[in-house]
Design a protein around this motif. Structure first.
Motif, PDB file in Angstrom:
ATOM      1  N   LEU A 204      22.071 -19.985 -17.601  1.00 53.32           N
ATOM      2  CA  LEU A 204      21.828 -21.122 -16.965  1.00 53.32           C
ATOM      3  C   LEU A 204      23.150 -21.896 -16.221  1.00 53.32           C
ATOM      4  O   LEU A 204      22.987 -23.084 -15.873  1.00 53.32           O
ATOM      5  CB  LEU A 204      21.439 -22.099 -18.281  1.00 53.32           C
ATOM      6  N   SER A 205      23.841 -20.980 -15.890  1.00 49.26           N
ATOM      7  CA  SER A 205      25.144 -21.599 -14.940  1.00 49.26           C
ATOM      8  C   SER A 205      24.579 -22.218 -13.804  1.00 49.26           C
ATOM      9  O   SER A 205      23.854 -21.694 -13.237  1.00 49.26           O
ATOM     10  CB  SER A 205      25.975 -20.566 -14.481  1.00 49.26           C
ATOM     11  N   LYS A 206      25.221 -23.250 -13.479  1.00 49.78           N
ATOM     12  CA  LYS A 206      25.043 -24.193 -12.357  1.00 49.78           C
ATOM     13  C   LYS A 206      25.638 -23.443 -11.057  1.00 49.78           C
ATOM     14  O   LYS A 206      24.903 -23.413 -10.144  1.00 49.78           O
ATOM     15  CB  LYS A 206      25.625 -25.539 -12.514  1.00 49.78           C
ATOM     16  N   ILE A 207      26.545 -22.660 -11.041  1.00 46.74           N
ATOM     17  CA  ILE A 207      27.466 -21.905  -9.958  1.00 46.74           C
ATOM     18  C   ILE A 207      27.681 -20.606 -10.560  1.00 46.74           C
ATOM     19  O   ILE A 207      28.393 -20.282 -11.694  1.00 46.74           O
ATOM     20  CB  ILE A 207      28.535 -22.818  -9.648  1.00 46.74           C
ATOM     21  N   ILE A 208      27.125 -19.417  -9.997  1.00 49.50           N
ATOM     22  CA  ILE A 208      27.773 -18.048 -10.290  1.00 49.50           C
ATOM     23  C   ILE A 208      28.553 -17.472  -9.036  1.00 49.50           C
ATOM     24  O   ILE A 208      27.936 -17.640  -7.969  1.00 49.50           O
ATOM     25  CB  ILE A 208      26.689 -17.413 -10.783  1.00 49.50           C
ATOM     26  N   VAL A 209      29.731 -17.150  -9.145  1.00 46.74           N
ATOM     27  CA  VAL A 209      30.242 -16.440  -7.963  1.00 46.74           C
ATOM     28  C   VAL A 209      30.786 -15.154  -8.384  1.00 46.74           C
ATOM     29  O   VAL A 209      31.417 -14.879  -9.475  1.00 46.74           O
ATOM     30  CB  VAL A 209      31.601 -17.356  -7.488  1.00 46.74           C
ATOM     31  N   ILE A 210      30.333 -14.226  -7.465  1.00 48.55           N
ATOM     32  CA  ILE A 210      31.046 -12.763  -7.652  1.00 48.55           C
ATOM     33  C   ILE A 210      31.916 -12.453  -6.435  1.00 48.55           C
ATOM     34  O   ILE A 210      31.584 -12.388  -5.379  1.00 48.55           O
ATOM     35  CB  ILE A 210      29.942 -11.744  -7.497  1.00 48.55           C
ATOM     36  N   GLY A 211      33.161 -12.081  -6.905  1.00 51.17           N
ATOM     37  CA  GLY A 211      34.010 -11.707  -6.071  1.00 51.17           C
ATOM     38  C   GLY A 211      33.957 -10.267  -5.459  1.00 51.17           C
ATOM     39  O   GLY A 211      33.570  -9.467  -6.061  1.00 51.17           O
ATOM     40  N   LEU A 212      33.839 -10.095  -4.086  1.00 49.54           N
ATOM     41  CA  LEU A 212      34.024  -8.803  -3.423  1.00 49.54           C
ATOM     42  C   LEU A 212      34.818  -8.246  -3.075  1.00 49.54           C
ATOM     43  O   LEU A 212      34.940  -7.324  -2.044  1.00 49.54           O
ATOM     44  CB  LEU A 212      32.646  -8.823  -2.417  1.00 49.54           C
ATOM     45  N   GLY A 213      36.109  -8.832  -3.266  1.00 46.81           N
ATOM     46  CA  GLY A 213      37.257  -8.425  -2.390  1.00 46.81           C
ATOM     47  C   GLY A 213      37.282  -8.342  -0.994  1.00 46.81           C
ATOM     48  O   GLY A 213      36.890  -9.476  -0.498  1.00 46.81           O
ATOM     49  N   LYS A 214      37.769  -7.540  -0.221  1.00 47.64           N
ATOM     50  CA  LYS A 214      37.585  -7.356   1.235  1.00 47.64           C
ATOM     51  C   LYS A 214      36.337  -7.789   1.739  1.00 47.64           C
ATOM     52  O   LYS A 214      36.392  -8.221   2.962  1.00 47.64           O
ATOM     53  CB  LYS A 214      38.083  -5.907   1.776  1.00 47.64           C
ATOM     54  N   LYS A 215      35.173  -7.905   1.096  1.00 49.43           N
ATOM     55  CA  LYS A 215      33.997  -8.008   1.607  1.00 49.43           C
ATOM     56  C   LYS A 215      33.532  -9.355   1.482  1.00 49.43           C
ATOM     57  O   LYS A 215      32.389  -9.905   1.719  1.00 49.43           O
ATOM     58  CB  LYS A 215      32.763  -7.015   1.131  1.00 49.43           C
ATOM     59  N   LEU A 219      27.548 -16.075  -3.670  1.00 49.09           N
ATOM     60  CA  LEU A 219      27.417 -17.401  -4.462  1.00 49.09           C
ATOM     61  C   LEU A 219      25.984 -18.011  -4.754  1.00 49.09           C
ATOM     62  O   LEU A 219      25.226 -17.432  -3.972  1.00 49.09           O
ATOM     63  CB  LEU A 219      28.210 -18.628  -3.675  1.00 49.09           C
ATOM     64  N   TYR A 220      25.914 -18.121  -6.075  1.00 47.29           N
ATOM     65  CA  TYR A 220      24.505 -18.648  -6.526  1.00 47.29           C
ATOM     66  C   TYR A 220      24.592 -20.114  -6.746  1.00 47.29           C
ATOM     67  O   TYR A 220      25.422 -20.588  -7.782  1.00 47.29           O
ATOM     68  CB  TYR A 220      23.947 -17.753  -7.717  1.00 47.29           C
ATOM     69  N   GLU A 221      23.875 -20.999  -6.214  1.00 46.88           N
ATOM     70  CA  GLU A 221      23.914 -22.301  -6.440  1.00 46.88           C
ATOM     71  C   GLU A 221      22.602 -22.676  -7.009  1.00 46.88           C
ATOM     72  O   GLU A 221      21.863 -22.689  -6.326  1.00 46.88           O
ATOM     73  CB  GLU A 221      24.256 -23.096  -5.306  1.00 46.88           C
ATOM     74  N   ARG A 222      22.468 -23.247  -8.416  1.00 46.21           N
ATOM     75  CA  ARG A 222      21.161 -23.510  -9.086  1.00 46.21           C
ATOM     76  C   ARG A 222      20.565 -24.739  -8.526  1.00 46.21           C
ATOM     77  O   ARG A 222      19.321 -24.836  -8.386  1.00 46.21           O
ATOM     78  CB  ARG A 222      21.315 -23.471 -10.593  1.00 46.21           C
ATOM     79  N   SER A 223      21.267 -25.728  -7.936  1.00 45.64           N
ATOM     80  CA  SER A 223      20.617 -26.657  -7.589  1.00 45.64           C
ATOM     81  C   SER A 223      19.724 -26.617  -6.270  1.00 45.64           C
ATOM     82  O   SER A 223      18.712 -27.489  -6.272  1.00 45.64           O
ATOM     83  CB  SER A 223      21.449 -27.880  -7.069  1.00 45.64           C
TER      84      SER A 223
END
Length: 313
Positions: A204-215, A219-223
């Motif tokens: 249920l996180s409002k924000i989810i971020v996955i770091g991709l390094g050089k790429k 970002l997922y924004e639930r709002s």
């Protein structure tokens, strides 16, 4: 912004190696390639937030040893309070981080007996109630805080770092309680796009971020129920990528909690992290907001929506 950061503080030694894998030889001389300093996620995040002019309190456990004294001295020099640093470990945690010119790293983390500790909520209750955000790093002693912090209505931010299973047992509670959730793509079992889609469906996180390094980052924004892909920011030569994730996480919560949109906050966070990795050491190279804004004005970070995700397997 007032922030409580609860997590690991340790002494970190970084070593620049020729390459991975490391070939055996009895001795090498990496002149100016070895450095030892105070680090750990709580310290890195706290110091980054302090550089961005936030009011921070760090809480952790250390030992009554020379490493512990070194940490206390560093906190005093950085004007970071130590009233929530508890001297209850047999020894202070230490890490050794190997890195090469390509930015790859291999970290050995000796936590000593810190995973056996439990943080007493009553020690922190007043400070937590007075905070705008609580950063709970994914370490055992924070498990007892998750439910209590959520119950009093405070936002929780957590970085679970490396995740290879959406149902990861160790990180499950942090995944369930974090309002702002960060992780890396280093050991994902599928594409980052597919994984972030599954994450937003399960948690249920409002924000989810996955770091991709050089790429870059996802970002997922639930709002607005939208997934974005941001390309990486480039501001100069890379010296050492250790601590880049902590920098990204810290700068994002700084701007997001100050009212910036998630995309605007993450774009600035990418710049902040790119500036940071021009320096050696996980807790070095943090810039001020003025410097970040200077680079942001000339930024060409590409942002696009991820419009379609097909179930894999």
């Amino acid at each position: 912004m007032r922030v409580i950061v609860s997590g690991l503080i340790n002494i970190e030694t970084t070593l620049k190696v020729r390459e991975f894998p490391i070939n055996y030889y009895p001795i090498d001389y990496p002149f100016f390639g070895i450095k030892s300093d105070v680090s750990g996620v709580a310290y890195n995040v706290g110091k980054a937030l302090l550089a961005l002019e936030n009011d921070i309190q760090i809480t952790s456990f250390i030992g009554e040893d020379e490493e512990g004294k070194r940490i206390l001295s560093k906190l005093e020099n950085e004007k970071i309070g130590n009233q929530f640093i508890y001297h209850e470990l047999e020894e202070t945690p230490v890490t050794v981080a190997l890195y090469d010119e390509e930015g790859r790293r291999q970290i050995y983390c000796d936590l000593k007996d810190i995973q056996e500790k439990n943080m007493d909520f009553t020690r922190l209750e007043a400070a937590i109630k007075d905070s705008d955000l609580v950063v709970l790093c994914n370490i055992n002693f924070n498990r007892s805080l998750l439910k209590k912090v959520k119950k009093i209505g405070k936002l929780i931010a957590s970085d679970v770092h490396v995740l290879s299973d959406i149902d990861d047992e160790y990180n499950k509670e942090f995944l369930e309680y974090a309002d702002i959730l960060f992780l890396s793509d280093e050991q994902l079992p599928c594409s980052a796009e597919q994984f972030i889609f599954e994450m937003k469906e399960k948690y249920l996180s409002k924000i989810i971020v996955i770091g991709l390094g050089k790429k870059g980052v996802l970002l997922y924004e639930r709002s607005d129920d939208t997934i974005y892909r941001l390309e990486a920011a480039h501001v100069g030569d890379v010296v050492n990528t250790i601590g880049a994730g902590d920098a990204l996480f810290s700068c994002f919560i700084n701007y997001y909690m100050k009212g910036y949109s998630a995309v605007e906050a993450l774009t600035r966070a990418e710049i902040f992290a790119a500036l940071k990795i021009r320096c050696n050491g996980a807790a070095n190279g943090f810039s001020s907001e003025d410097i970040v804004e200077k680079y942001y004005k000339n930024s060409e970070v590409v942002v696009r929506k991820v419009t379609c995700i097909h179930k894999e397997g």
